[in-house]
Scaffold this motif. Structure first.
Motif, short mmCIF file in Angstrom:
data_model
loop_
_atom_site.label_atom_id
_atom_site.label_comp_id
_atom_site.label_asym_id
_atom_site.label_seq_id
_atom_site.Cartn_x
_atom_site.Cartn_y
_atom_site.Cartn_z
N ASP A 53 0.96 -1.77 0.01
CA ASP A 53 0.00 -0.06 0.13
C ASP A 53 0.40 1.64 0.17
N ILE A 54 1.57 1.64 -1.14
CA ILE A 54 2.61 2.71 -0.69
C ILE A 54 2.62 2.62 -2.64
N GLU A 55 2.87 4.11 -2.93
CA GLU A 55 3.29 4.62 -4.12
C GLU A 55 4.95 4.25 -5.20
N ILE A 56 5.26 3.61 -5.84
CA ILE A 56 5.96 3.11 -6.43
C ILE A 56 6.93 4.52 -7.88
N PRO A 57 6.45 5.31 -7.64
CA PRO A 57 6.63 6.34 -9.30
C PRO A 57 7.43 5.26 -9.93
N MET A 58 7.25 5.61 -11.60
CA MET A 58 7.49 4.72 -12.60
C MET A 58 9.25 5.82 -12.78
N ASN A 59 9.45 7.13 -12.15
CA ASN A 59 10.47 7.54 -12.29
C ASN A 59 11.67 6.56 -11.18
N VAL A 60 11.26 5.69 -10.50
CA VAL A 60 11.73 5.15 -9.43
C VAL A 60 12.73 4.16 -10.39
N VAL A 61 11.78 3.79 -10.94
CA VAL A 61 11.73 1.82 -11.54
C VAL A 61 13.39 1.52 -11.46
N SER A 62 13.50 2.48 -12.65
CA SER A 62 14.66 2.75 -13.26
C SER A 62 16.04 2.38 -11.98
N GLU A 63 15.89 2.56 -11.19
CA GLU A 63 17.03 3.43 -10.50
C GLU A 63 16.84 1.83 -9.30
N THR A 64 16.19 1.26 -9.01
CA THR A 64 15.76 -0.11 -8.70
C THR A 64 16.02 -1.12 -9.27
N ARG A 65 17.02 -1.61 -9.22
CA ARG A 65 17.09 -2.80 -10.00
C ARG A 65 17.23 -4.11 -9.92
N THR A 66 17.60 -4.14 -8.17
CA THR A 66 17.91 -5.06 -7.73
C THR A 66 16.96 -5.68 -6.02
N VAL A 67 16.69 -7.00 -5.89
CA VAL A 67 15.65 -6.99 -4.43
C VAL A 67 16.25 -6.19 -4.16
N GLY A 68 16.95 -5.73 -3.23
CA GLY A 68 17.80 -5.46 -2.43
C GLY A 68 17.29 -3.45 -2.36
N ASP A 69 17.14 -2.95 -3.62
CA ASP A 69 17.69 -2.22 -4.04
C ASP A 69 15.51 -1.24 -3.80
N LEU A 70 15.47 -2.94 -4.33
CA LEU A 70 13.36 -2.63 -3.81
C LEU A 70 12.97 -2.42 -2.83
N ALA A 71 13.61 -3.40 -2.01
CA ALA A 71 12.91 -3.37 -0.20
C ALA A 71 13.68 -2.18 0.29
N ARG A 72 14.73 -1.26 0.03
CA ARG A 72 15.70 -0.53 0.67
C ARG A 72 13.76 0.58 0.74
N TYR A 73 13.61 1.11 -0.54
CA TYR A 73 12.85 1.86 -1.31
C TYR A 73 11.86 1.97 -0.77
N VAL A 74 11.05 0.62 -0.32
CA VAL A 74 9.81 0.50 0.22
C VAL A 74 9.38 0.54 1.40
N ALA A 75 10.86 0.03 2.11
CA ALA A 75 11.09 0.66 4.01
C ALA A 75 11.34 2.15 4.29
N THR A 76 11.89 2.74 2.99
CA THR A 76 11.65 3.98 3.48
C THR A 76 10.23 4.46 3.17
N GLN A 77 9.75 4.17 2.00
CA GLN A 77 8.46 4.75 2.03
C GLN A 77 7.33 4.18 3.53
N LYS A 78 7.29 3.03 3.95
CA LYS A 78 6.73 2.40 4.87
C LYS A 78 6.94 3.14 6.25
N ASN A 79 8.50 3.43 6.17
CA ASN A 79 9.03 4.07 7.66
C ASN A 79 8.18 5.49 7.84
N ARG A 80 8.09 6.14 6.82
CA ARG A 80 7.85 7.88 6.58
C ARG A 80 6.95 8.08 7.72
#
Lengths: 81, 394
Positions: A53-80
């Motif tokens: 239940d978060i927003e991951i804009p398409m602009n971010v997708v090109s910068e998140t190549r690995t599972v770890g990159d994506l997990a980091r972004y999700v964690a940042t959004q969830k912990n805001r």
């Protein structure tokens, strides 16, 4: 919620995009190693957005190549605050 | 040294696999055009069922004459952009004529439909704004959105409830919001449920743009597109269209009623930094527009033909891209190799359709995509159905 908590969920969500059942971990390069085309990556990202239940804009997708990159972004959004 | 082209090795291998199975489905050469629906390829006559020539207007004598006159009187090209070189009178005449056709105050023409999407989307939205785009949007919409620098949020195809959910997640209170839909989606032929999206405007503050590339001339009592068909033109803030389908020429347009609309001319790089449409293209577009306005029966023929093909395919048990009649009739195939093989067999039997494979299709579908024309005769439609029966349904 930490990256470590999120990684197994992302790996589960990648199931339909991983027909060859390649081993997945934080370092897995999602488009390259799973051979997912550009539209497939965007479809997968929608699943991640809806699961957490978060927003991951398409602009971010090109910068998140690995599972770890994506997990980091999700964690940042969830912990805001 | 890293070879720059090496990253495309996979594409080259995939393309070679297709060539090994027969004809280059992505590069057929029409040696001679006989009519809007017939071409000579090599030494064979082929029925064209994949050219988006919805109104069958490309050989209309009055349109050809207008193009020839413009060539003779205004020359072969404009040799620059309208910002640098100025406009030809006919550019402005076409914009005025289109605005009248659409019932809108303002219209800007572009050199191609692709550039219309690049220009309008990047002119309307900027880095502080958010664009919500349907997941099945055409590549030109994706590219225009990227060029804008706006935050890009993709919603599930034709799903206003999903858009509602994603808009509720948004915390961008600073910028504007633009929602982008298509009148008829190019691959599957389905249309946006416009009423559902317009209704959302009461809940969320956004402006709505409809790309009528495949629906201009096709949908609605006046042929204006999706808003016309739905009776909801007031709910659509901006319309984009192309001249390369129903209008039978090349070019594109953006239109709307916003009082600052004309300012976009000085904010859209794909409009400012490219040569304007050639005199022949503008003149043929203008003449074709007149024909579309005067001959609504063409639209009726298109729909009659579309229903004939759709019903014929369904009777064969073929799975189509959408459950409603559409001028785009796509047949779903099980996989890429089957699609290539069936495409070759169709071509060999005398019908040209589009081979559409991922990532150019939604949901990784493989499609044999037909587009219907008002110029198809019932006999041609029946022949297409018969060939599909022998080749695809067999």
């Amino acid at each position: 919620m930490t990256e470590a908590d999120i990684i197994p969920t992302i790996c589960n969500l990648l199931g339909p995009y991983n027909p060859e059942h390649k081993p997945l971990n934080a370092d897995t390069d999602i488009p390259a190693e799973l051979n997912i085309d550009s539209v497939g990556v965007l479809d997968f990202i929608m699943e991640v957005e809806d699961h957490f239940d978060i927003e991951i804009p398409m602009n971010v997708v090109s910068e998140t190549r690995t599972v770890g990159d994506l997990a980091r972004y999700v964690a940042t959004q969830k912990n805001r605050v | 040294m890293v070879d720059l082209l090496e990253k495309h090795r996979g594409i080259a291998d995939r393309f070679q696999r297709m060539l090994d199975m027969g004809v280059n489905a992505l590069g057929v050469t029409n040696d001679q055009m006989i009519s809007p629906t017939r071409a000579i390829v090599g030494n064979r006559e082929i029925i064209l069922a994949g050219t988006n020539n919805y109104m069958g207007i490309t050989f209309e004598p009055s349109v050809i004459a207008a193009g020839q006159k413009a060539l003779a009187e205004f020359g072969t090209g404009t040799t620059g952009s309208r910002i640098a070189n100025g406009s030809f009178a006919m550019h402005k005449e076409l914009e005025k004529s289109l605005a009248k056709f659409l019932g809108l105050k303002h219209c800007i023409v572009f050199t191609t439909g692709y550039q219309a999407n690049l220009g309008m989307l990047s002119g309307l939205a900027g880095p502080k704004d958010t664009i919500y785009l349907d997941a099945d949007s055409h590549s030109s919409i994706y590219d225009g959105c990227t060029l804008s620098g706006a935050k890009l949020v993709r919603f599930r195809h034709n799903d206003a409830a999903d858009l509602d959910k994603r808009m509720a997640r948004d915390d961008n209170t600073e910028g504007g919001k633009l929602v982008v839909l298509e009148g008829i989606y190019s691959m599957l032929g389905d249309r946006a449920p416009l009423a559902d999206f317009v209704a959302l405007k009461k809940k969320h503050d956004f402006q709505l743009l409809v790309d009528d590339a495949h629906s201009f001339g096709v949908l609605g009592p006046h042929g204006r597109g999706l808003g016309d068909e739905a009776g909801l033109e007031d709910g659509v803030d901006f319309v984009i269209g192309t001249f390369s389908k129903s209008v039978g020429a090349i070019g594109g347009f953006g239109a709307g009623n916003h009082p600052l609309f004309e300012t976009l001319r000085y904010a859209m790089r794909p409009y400012m930094f490219t040569a304007s449409s050639s005199p022949a293209s503008i003149a043929t577009s203008l003449a074709a527009l007149e024909v579309l306005a005067k001959e609504p029966e063409r639209r009726q023929r298109l729909w009659d033909n579309s229903k004939r093909l759709f019903d014929g395919f369904r009777a064969l048990g073929l799975e189509t891209g959408t459950d409603v009649v559409s001028p785009v009739v796509a047949v779903k195939m099980p996989d890429e190799l089957t699609t290539i093989a069936k495409w070759n067999a169709l071509f060999e039997a005398g019908v040209y359709v589009n081979m559409a494979v991922p990532p150019g299709t939604p949901n990784r579908l493989c499609l044999l995509r037909c587009s219907v024309s008002a110029a198809h005769t019932p006999e041609e439609i029946d022949r297409i159905i018969t060939i599909f029966k022998d080749v695809v349904a067999a």
